[in-house]
Design a protein around this motif. Structure first.
Motif, PDB file in Angstrom:
ATOM      1  N   SER A 389      -0.724  -1.102 -15.260  1.00 54.89           N
ATOM      2  CA  SER A 389      -0.579  -2.269 -16.118  1.00 54.89           C
ATOM      3  C   SER A 389       0.076  -3.443 -15.399  1.00 54.89           C
ATOM      4  O   SER A 389      -0.313  -4.597 -15.575  1.00 54.89           O
ATOM      5  N   GLU A 390       1.066  -3.138 -14.545  1.00 57.89           N
ATOM      6  CA  GLU A 390       1.880  -4.199 -13.940  1.00 57.89           C
ATOM      7  C   GLU A 390       1.438  -4.598 -12.544  1.00 57.89           C
ATOM      8  O   GLU A 390       1.737  -5.710 -12.088  1.00 57.89           O
ATOM      9  N   GLY A 391       0.760  -3.706 -11.826  1.00 59.82           N
ATOM     10  CA  GLY A 391       0.409  -4.009 -10.450  1.00 59.82           C
ATOM     11  C   GLY A 391       1.661  -4.190  -9.600  1.00 59.82           C
ATOM     12  O   GLY A 391       2.620  -3.419  -9.692  1.00 59.82           O
ATOM     13  N   ASP A 392       1.696  -5.249  -8.786  1.00 55.57           N
ATOM     14  CA  ASP A 392       2.843  -5.489  -7.904  1.00 55.57           C
ATOM     15  C   ASP A 392       4.131  -5.753  -8.690  1.00 55.57           C
ATOM     16  O   ASP A 392       5.229  -5.602  -8.142  1.00 55.57           O
ATOM     17  N   ARG A 393       4.008  -6.146  -9.956  1.00 58.24           N
ATOM     18  CA  ARG A 393       5.227  -6.386 -10.757  1.00 58.24           C
ATOM     19  C   ARG A 393       5.974  -5.086 -11.048  1.00 58.24           C
ATOM     20  O   ARG A 393       7.125  -5.120 -11.500  1.00 58.24           O
ATOM     21  N   PHE A 394       5.337  -3.972 -10.785  1.00 50.84           N
ATOM     22  CA  PHE A 394       5.995  -2.666 -10.947  1.00 50.84           C
ATOM     23  C   PHE A 394       7.279  -2.613 -10.130  1.00 50.84           C
ATOM     24  O   PHE A 394       8.259  -1.984 -10.535  1.00 50.84           O
ATOM     25  N   TRP A 395       7.298  -3.315  -8.973  1.00 56.46           N
ATOM     26  CA  TRP A 395       8.450  -3.277  -8.067  1.00 56.46           C
ATOM     27  C   TRP A 395       9.316  -4.523  -8.181  1.00 56.46           C
ATOM     28  O   TRP A 395      10.010  -4.894  -7.249  1.00 56.46           O
ATOM     29  N   SER A 396       9.278  -5.180  -9.328  1.00 54.14           N
ATOM     30  CA  SER A 396      10.050  -6.401  -9.507  1.00 54.14           C
ATOM     31  C   SER A 396      11.540  -6.133  -9.348  1.00 54.14           C
ATOM     32  O   SER A 396      12.046  -5.081  -9.735  1.00 54.14           O
ATOM     33  N   TRP A 397      12.270  -7.099  -8.798  1.00 48.96           N
ATOM     34  CA  TRP A 397      13.723  -6.964  -8.623  1.00 48.96           C
ATOM     35  C   TRP A 397      14.482  -7.254  -9.909  1.00 48.96           C
ATOM     36  O   TRP A 397      15.665  -6.928 -10.015  1.00 48.96           O
ATOM     37  N   SER A 398      13.852  -7.894 -10.860  1.00 49.31           N
ATOM     38  CA  SER A 398      14.566  -8.232 -12.097  1.00 49.31           C
ATOM     39  C   SER A 398      13.699  -7.925 -13.292  1.00 49.31           C
ATOM     40  O   SER A 398      12.473  -7.862 -13.180  1.00 49.31           O
TER      41      SER A 398
END
Length: 398
Positions: A389-398
């Motif tokens: 669902s999130e793609g690269d946002r899966f590894w977001s810092w915040s």
């Protein structure tokens, strides 16, 4: 990112550590203090609980106005880890499952009247509690949509019929939360109810034998055959049962991880002391490269688990849901606990496999970590859905 603890939390952590070292480990070492299910006996437990209260270390997770210490989840992570340096530690501080999770959910969503009637006695240590959700096949387990236990409206009461099993602590619990189906709605079909041990219409069929040591009250099978519950004992609203389970299980899974980290560290502590003293082929075991690899790998995995726990705790303290953070911590720490104690037994040899240490106790206990509060495979499915669902946002810092 600052991983240092506040002075207040560090003070609690050090005092918990000191209490475990000074008061609990000597009790653990004397097998006469153990009960028939390999837990701490009630007489020894009550003495330690009284001392924990006197030292201001009681119910760290509960608000100060209710007799707790008001620590955030980050503070709980640091202190729960120290508590479970002893296999008997958390229950002495009123921070063991299932009471821990039940207290947190009741404090978060209960009405004032429900908190006074159902929560406060658990905080005070006057009663134990249980959370009745899991059912035998074909009922609900990790998938609550399969739930077969039903609550039907009859007059001014809800009448519950069905079966639950592996209900932790049920054998000694007086306050219960039970999840039952009130409609066929996919999202709003479940409801959470509160009931007392002495109400008619239900019974404990058996205390289910398990391979490991047991919590107080064991893991029981329950039958409901006409238990009547008034509207005032509905937790949240009719149809909010799934929401109740989500609110309860997220933090509860994380507190499991906090405690399991303590057991993993204790396992390496026992092994580390042994390999530094034991001679083999003309040198200490600790000097052997193979031993160093085993210890180093286990220590690294424990630290990874601690960081995941702290990240999830911080996110929950900030008001987030931390679903994927909790799932990652749950999988990592469950695997790490088993790996750490398995490594420790291997390094201690026959001594680790014997009952001369608590390693064999921890080993048998550790196997459940990959199953309780959602099997590891289920949490990996959650993580997969999040990533897709999130793609690269899966590894977001915040």
């Amino acid at each position: 990112m600052d991983f240092s603890l506040s002075p207040e939390i560090e003070d609690y952590r050090q005092r918990v550590r000191s209490f475990v070292e000074r008061e609990i480990l000597p009790v653990e070492a004397d097998r006469s203090n153990w009960d028939e299910h390999e837990n701490i006996g009630h007489a020894a437990l009550e003495r330690l609980r009284s001392k924990a209260k006197a030292e201001g270390l009681w119910s760290l997770q509960m608000p100060k106005e209710r007799g707790g210490q008001g620590l955030p989840l980050v503070g709980m992570a640091a202190c729960y880890e120290e508590m479970n340096r002893s296999i008997f530690g958390p229950v002495c501080f009123n921070s063991a499952a299932p009471d821990d999770g039940n207290m947190m959910v009741l404090n978060k969503i209960g009405t004032d009247a429900q908190k006074e009637r159902w929560l406060q006695p658990i905080i005070d240590g006057k009663v134990r509690s249980a959370f009745a959700m899991t059912e035998p096949h074909p009922g609900g387990g990790s998938d609550p949509s399969m739930m077969k236990t039903v609550a039907e409206r009859k007059g001014d009461r809800w009448v519950i019929k069905g079966r639950k099993w592996y209900i932790t602590g049920a054998g000694e619990a007086e306050h219960f939360i039970v999840i039952a189906r009130t409609s066929d709605d996919a999202r709003k079909g479940l409801t959470a109810f509160l009931f007392y041990k002495d109400q008619p219409g239900w019974e404990i069929v058996r205390r289910i034998p398990i391979m490991g040591p047991e919590e107080h009250g064991g893991h029981c099978e329950l039958i409901f055959d006409g238990l009547e519950i008034p509207d005032e004992n509905v937790l949240m609203n009719i149809g909010d049962g799934l929401k109740v389970t989500q609110i309860r299980l997220g933090p509860a899974r994380l507190t499991h991880c906090m405690r399991w980290t303590g057991l993993a560290k204790r396992s390496l502590e026992i092994a580390g002391e042994y390999v530094k003293e034991r001679d083999s082929f003309g040198t200490k075991l600790a000097e052997h490269e193979g031993v160093q690899w085993l210890l180093g790998e286990a220590a690294m995995q424990i630290e990874i688990g601690r960081l995941l726990v702290m990240k999830a705790a911080n996110e929950l303290d900030r008001g987030g849901f931390a679903r994927k953070e909790v799932s990652m911590a749950k999988v990592q720490v469950a695997d790490t606990l088993f790996k750490a104690v398995d490594t420790a037994i291997q390094l201690c040899g026959a001594r680790g496999y014997s009952k001369d240490t608590v390693l064999e106790w921890i080993y048998r206990y550790a196997r459940q970590a990959k199953l309780v509060d959602g099997a590891s495979e289920v949490h990996k499915m959650v993580l997969s859905r999040s990533y897709l669902s999130e793609g690269d946002r899966f590894w977001s810092w915040s």
